[in-house]
Write a protein that holds these residues in place. Structure first.
Motif, mmCIF file in Angstrom:
data_model
loop_
_atom_site.group_PDB
_atom_site.id
_atom_site.type_symbol
_atom_site.label_atom_id
_atom_site.label_comp_id
_atom_site.label_asym_id
_atom_site.label_seq_id
_atom_site.Cartn_x
_atom_site.Cartn_y
_atom_site.Cartn_z
ATOM 1 N N SER A 45 0.763 -1.318 0.088
ATOM 2 C CA SER A 45 0.307 0.349 0.288
ATOM 3 C C SER A 45 0.501 1.223 0.380
ATOM 4 C CB SER A 45 -0.967 -0.389 1.049
ATOM 5 O OG SER A 45 -1.617 0.993 1.388
ATOM 6 N N ASP A 46 1.691 1.012 0.955
ATOM 7 C CA ASP A 46 3.480 2.477 0.965
ATOM 8 C C ASP A 46 3.652 2.765 -0.914
ATOM 9 O OD1 ASP A 46 4.249 4.240 2.533
ATOM 10 O OD2 ASP A 46 6.061 2.686 2.223
ATOM 11 N N MET A 47 3.752 1.949 -1.448
ATOM 12 C CA MET A 47 4.129 2.078 -2.706
ATOM 13 C C MET A 47 3.527 3.018 -3.683
ATOM 14 S SD MET A 47 6.137 -1.918 -3.804
ATOM 15 C CE MET A 47 6.229 -1.524 -4.700
ATOM 16 N N LYS A 48 1.854 2.836 -3.345
ATOM 17 C CA LYS A 48 1.006 3.715 -4.051
ATOM 18 C C LYS A 48 1.134 5.101 -3.340
ATOM 19 C CE LYS A 48 -1.741 0.257 -3.909
ATOM 20 N NZ LYS A 48 -2.678 -0.717 -3.811
ATOM 21 N N SER A 49 1.449 5.593 -2.197
ATOM 22 C CA SER A 49 0.982 6.896 -1.483
ATOM 23 C C SER A 49 1.813 7.503 -1.067
ATOM 24 C CB SER A 49 0.163 6.602 -0.848
ATOM 25 O OG SER A 49 0.429 5.137 0.317
ATOM 26 N N GLU A 50 1.293 8.240 -0.590
ATOM 27 C CA GLU A 50 2.496 9.607 0.169
ATOM 28 C C GLU A 50 2.798 9.212 1.531
ATOM 29 O OE1 GLU A 50 4.153 11.637 -0.940
ATOM 30 O OE2 GLU A 50 3.743 11.552 -3.086
ATOM 31 N N PRO A 51 3.938 9.223 2.262
ATOM 32 C CA PRO A 51 3.615 8.621 4.021
ATOM 33 C C PRO A 51 2.729 8.805 4.335
ATOM 34 C CG PRO A 51 5.903 9.613 3.045
ATOM 35 C CD PRO A 51 4.916 9.759 1.991
ATOM 36 N N GLY A 52 2.049 7.910 5.165
ATOM 37 C CA GLY A 52 1.014 8.390 6.284
ATOM 38 C C GLY A 52 1.427 7.074 6.717
ATOM 39 N N GLY A 53 0.005 6.997 7.723
ATOM 40 C CA GLY A 53 -0.467 6.177 8.826
ATOM 41 C C GLY A 53 0.304 5.843 10.497
ATOM 42 N N GLU A 54 0.455 4.968 10.447
ATOM 43 C CA GLU A 54 0.934 4.747 11.751
ATOM 44 C C GLU A 54 2.318 4.658 12.410
ATOM 45 O OE1 GLU A 54 -0.833 1.845 14.173
ATOM 46 O OE2 GLU A 54 -2.882 3.193 14.079
ATOM 47 N N LEU A 55 3.258 5.017 12.564
ATOM 48 C CA LEU A 55 4.520 4.652 13.019
ATOM 49 C C LEU A 55 4.708 4.693 14.750
ATOM 50 C CD1 LEU A 55 7.594 4.416 11.664
ATOM 51 C CD2 LEU A 55 7.677 7.191 11.516
ATOM 52 N N GLN A 56 5.346 3.194 14.737
ATOM 53 C CA GLN A 56 4.827 2.959 16.569
ATOM 54 C C GLN A 56 7.004 3.340 16.661
ATOM 55 O OE1 GLN A 56 3.125 2.087 18.111
ATOM 56 N NE2 GLN A 56 1.498 1.602 16.957
ATOM 57 N N SER A 106 0.689 13.660 8.437
ATOM 58 C CA SER A 106 -0.600 12.302 7.836
ATOM 59 C C SER A 106 -0.427 11.084 8.552
ATOM 60 C CB SER A 106 -0.745 12.464 6.151
ATOM 61 O OG SER A 106 -1.294 12.615 5.710
ATOM 62 N N ILE A 107 1.302 11.524 8.834
ATOM 63 C CA ILE A 107 1.852 9.816 9.671
ATOM 64 C C ILE A 107 1.523 10.278 11.027
ATOM 65 C CG2 ILE A 107 4.142 9.531 10.799
ATOM 66 C CD1 ILE A 107 5.871 9.740 7.979
ATOM 67 N N ILE A 108 1.155 9.323 11.660
ATOM 68 C CA ILE A 108 0.087 9.291 13.285
ATOM 69 C C ILE A 108 1.834 8.418 13.726
ATOM 70 C CG2 ILE A 108 -1.427 8.592 14.669
ATOM 71 C CD1 ILE A 108 -3.510 8.391 12.426
ATOM 72 N N PRO A 109 2.657 9.231 14.686
ATOM 73 C CA PRO A 109 3.240 8.777 15.623
ATOM 74 C C PRO A 109 2.424 7.975 16.972
ATOM 75 C CG PRO A 109 3.930 10.967 15.610
ATOM 76 C CD PRO A 109 2.087 10.616 14.662
ATOM 77 N N TYR A 110 2.772 6.609 17.752
ATOM 78 C CA TYR A 110 2.631 6.254 18.734
ATOM 79 C C TYR A 110 4.318 5.486 19.376
ATOM 80 C CZ TYR A 110 -2.584 5.901 17.500
ATOM 81 O OH TYR A 110 -3.414 5.856 16.445
ATOM 82 N N PHE A 120 13.548 -4.105 2.338
ATOM 83 C CA PHE A 120 11.704 -3.016 1.297
ATOM 84 C C PHE A 120 11.848 -2.243 3.553
ATOM 85 C CE2 PHE A 120 11.581 -6.525 -1.109
ATOM 86 C CZ PHE A 120 12.127 -6.173 -2.336
ATOM 87 N N GLN A 121 11.839 -1.110 3.145
ATOM 88 C CA GLN A 121 11.346 -0.426 4.795
ATOM 89 C C GLN A 121 10.083 0.510 3.672
ATOM 90 O OE1 GLN A 121 14.475 1.369 6.276
ATOM 91 N NE2 GLN A 121 15.538 0.023 6.191
ATOM 92 N N PRO A 122 8.909 0.918 5.048
ATOM 93 C CA PRO A 122 8.282 2.121 4.596
ATOM 94 C C PRO A 122 8.995 3.482 4.681
ATOM 95 C CG PRO A 122 7.096 0.385 6.245
ATOM 96 C CD PRO A 122 8.662 0.433 6.202
ATOM 97 N N LYS A 123 7.612 3.875 3.807
ATOM 98 C CA LYS A 123 8.285 5.505 3.635
ATOM 99 C C LYS A 123 7.753 5.624 5.015
ATOM 100 C CE LYS A 123 6.633 5.514 -1.508
ATOM 101 N NZ LYS A 123 5.161 6.911 -1.562
#
Length: 291
Positions: A82-93, A118-122, A275-278
């Motif tokens: 999913s990450d390959m198709k979008s800008e950096p975003g979502g959860e980051l632990q 758009s990145i949500i850090p936990y 492979f690492q998420p954006k």
């Protein structure tokens, strides 16, 4: 994803077939059928059932650990695709040891929010050993630690140099007061708990200089140690990051002795993977740029 794994994990964690069924929006008989089929496929009984509880046996505990790992890897794979198709975003632990987490991480998070809202850090804060263990268990995506953490699956990279000083109360010492190693032995030392990177550096300093303190007090946080030093409870060795405000207010003073100040690395730890998420990539860039 194999539904048998998901059902088994829910039952193992909730220790109850009915609650697992509710969580998965299934019927209790369907849950029982899945578990029976899974045990048949594995070839061994995994769960011990009584009228009051559900407990994993030894085989069940082993299968549970592998099942959790498989599910995490599957979710990680989906996230990368999913990450390959979008800008950096979502959860980051993010995990951080106490010194970094309390005194440096807030500034990094502000920068992250500014550049990538758009990145949500936990955030998880713990000592260096805690953060390393959580990374190995995949409970966090990246760790920022004091000192080192070595494991064959973990990549470690220094991102900054920290400077540590011996400190004492301004009511008992003058700034930059020279103090001999013999005099240090007669002081009360305030140290962090086992597993702390700060404690490890202090213990190495004492051992290298053959200093055997007559009295040692262990406290579980840097803030508590600073308050203890201020009040004259004892002396300690801390990162200058942690006591800069107290230094400026003349509550704490640096002490001078051979072997100090001490330098150590602040490091990034993460899984060694291709492979690492954006989200992970951009956070690392912010950490390195800020440092």
């Amino acid at each position: 994803m194999d539904q048998h794994l998901i059902v088994f994990i829910e039952v193992a964690e909730r220790k109850n077939f009915t609650r697992a069924a509710e969580a998965l929006h299934m019927t209790q008989p369907a849950i029982s059928q899945y578990i029976a089929a899974f045990e048949k496929e594995i070839g061994v009984k995994l769960i011990e059932r009584t009228n009051k509880s559900v407990e994993l046996n030894k085989a069940g505990e082993m299968v549970y650990l592998y099942a959790k790992s498989i599910v995490k890897e599957y979710e990680h794979m989906k996230s990368l695709i999913s990450d390959m198709k979008s800008e950096p975003g979502g959860e980051l632990q993010i995990g951080a040891s106490y010194t970094i987490g309390e005194y440096l991480l807030p500034k990094l998070l502000a920068k992250l929010q500014e550049q990538y809202p758009s990145i949500i850090p936990y955030i998880t804060i713990g000592n260096t050993e805690d953060i390393g263990s959580k990374l190995l268990q995949r409970d966090i995506d990246i760790g920022l630690i004091e000192g080192d953490f070595f494991h064959k699956q973990i990549h470690i990279e220094s991102f900054a140099t920290d400077v540590m000083y011996l400190i004492g109360s301004s009511e008992e010492f003058i700034s930059e007061q020279k103090i001999t190693h013999k005099e240090l032995e007669n002081q009360t030392w305030i140290i962090r708990e086992e597993g702390s990177g700060t404690r490890r550096m202090l213990e190495e300093f004492l051992k290298f200089n053959k200093i055997n303190p007559k009295r040692v007090i262990t406290l579980g946080s840097t803030q508590t140690i600073k308050e203890g030093v201020e009040s004259g409870l004892g002396i300690s060795l801390l990162s200058q990051l942690t006591f800069q405000k107290e230094l400026e207010l003349h509550r704490i003073v640096k002490l001078s002795t051979s072997g100090t100040p001490i330098k150590r690395n602040f490091s990034i730890i993460k899984y060694d993977q291709v492979f690492q998420p954006k989200t992970l990539q951009v956070f690392q860039e912010i950490v390195k740029e800020f440092a």
